[in-house]
Motif scaffolding. Structure first.
Motif, mmCIF file in Angstrom:
data_model
loop_
_atom_site.group_PDB
_atom_site.id
_atom_site.type_symbol
_atom_site.label_atom_id
_atom_site.label_comp_id
_atom_site.label_asym_id
_atom_site.label_seq_id
_atom_site.Cartn_x
_atom_site.Cartn_y
_atom_site.Cartn_z
ATOM 1 N N LEU A 1 0.468 -3.824 13.241
ATOM 2 C CA LEU A 1 0.892 -3.930 11.939
ATOM 3 C C LEU A 1 0.678 -2.705 11.030
ATOM 4 N N GLN A 2 -0.619 -2.091 11.254
ATOM 5 C CA GLN A 2 -0.666 -0.932 10.555
ATOM 6 C C GLN A 2 0.195 0.292 11.018
ATOM 7 N N ASP A 3 0.519 0.207 12.425
ATOM 8 C CA ASP A 3 1.221 1.301 12.958
ATOM 9 C C ASP A 3 2.519 1.282 12.411
ATOM 10 N N ARG A 4 3.258 -0.116 12.267
ATOM 11 C CA ARG A 4 4.496 -0.281 11.628
ATOM 12 C C ARG A 4 4.393 -0.182 10.251
ATOM 13 N N ALA A 5 3.281 -0.496 9.599
ATOM 14 C CA ALA A 5 3.300 0.086 8.083
ATOM 15 C C ALA A 5 3.499 1.503 7.981
ATOM 16 N N ASP A 6 2.585 2.395 8.567
ATOM 17 C CA ASP A 6 2.833 3.778 8.641
ATOM 18 C C ASP A 6 4.041 4.203 8.665
ATOM 19 N N GLN A 7 4.666 3.478 9.817
ATOM 20 C CA GLN A 7 6.072 4.104 10.247
ATOM 21 C C GLN A 7 6.902 3.895 9.088
ATOM 22 N N GLU B 1 14.204 -2.735 11.429
ATOM 23 C CA GLU B 1 13.414 -3.024 12.493
ATOM 24 C C GLU B 1 11.866 -2.934 12.212
ATOM 25 N N CYS B 2 11.442 -2.092 11.410
ATOM 26 C CA CYS B 2 9.955 -2.383 10.810
ATOM 27 C C CYS B 2 9.653 -3.556 10.052
ATOM 28 N N ALA B 3 10.590 -3.693 9.261
ATOM 29 C CA ALA B 3 10.314 -5.086 8.468
ATOM 30 C C ALA B 3 10.184 -6.249 9.396
ATOM 31 N N ALA B 4 11.208 -6.535 10.284
ATOM 32 C CA ALA B 4 11.399 -7.592 11.128
ATOM 33 C C ALA B 4 9.920 -7.756 12.090
ATOM 34 N N GLU B 5 9.575 -6.561 12.404
ATOM 35 C CA GLU B 5 8.302 -6.441 13.343
ATOM 36 C C GLU B 5 7.051 -6.899 12.261
ATOM 37 N N ILE B 6 7.069 -6.490 11.271
ATOM 38 C CA ILE B 6 6.016 -6.623 10.335
ATOM 39 C C ILE B 6 6.053 -8.161 9.946
#
Length: 83
Positions: free
Chosen positions: A70-76, A38-43
């Motif tokens: 993008l930063q939030d998703r990278a942190d997650q 999910e994170c990879a798809a959102e990034i």
């Protein structure tokens, strides 16, 4: 003979506990994999949004918003990988 049955019962109990721990771990791995995907798809979506020349240029406010997401998703993603 009775002692053997008690020993077998203890071993069966320990085996059951270990199998439950393995099953719980497998469930967590499945959740983490789903979250990673999910994170990879959102990034990927966010990067395409910012870097796509075919779309109208984003305003500075929108770029900041997208970059914050993008930063939030990278942190997650880092949290999930670090687990």
């Amino acid at each position: 003979m009775e002692n053997t049955f008690h020993t077998l019962a203890e071993q069966a109990g320990k085996l059951q506990q270990e199998l439950q721990a393995i099953a719980d771990n497998q469930t967590r791995v499945g959740y983490n994999l789903s979250s990673l995907q999910e994170c990879a798809a959102e990034i990927q979506r966010l990067v395409n949004l910012v870097g796509n020349d075919r779309t109208a240029a984003l305003s500075s406010k929108d770029v900041r918003k997208v970059m914050a997401e993008l930063q939030d998703r990278a942190d997650q993603l880092q949290e999930l990988v670090g687990q």
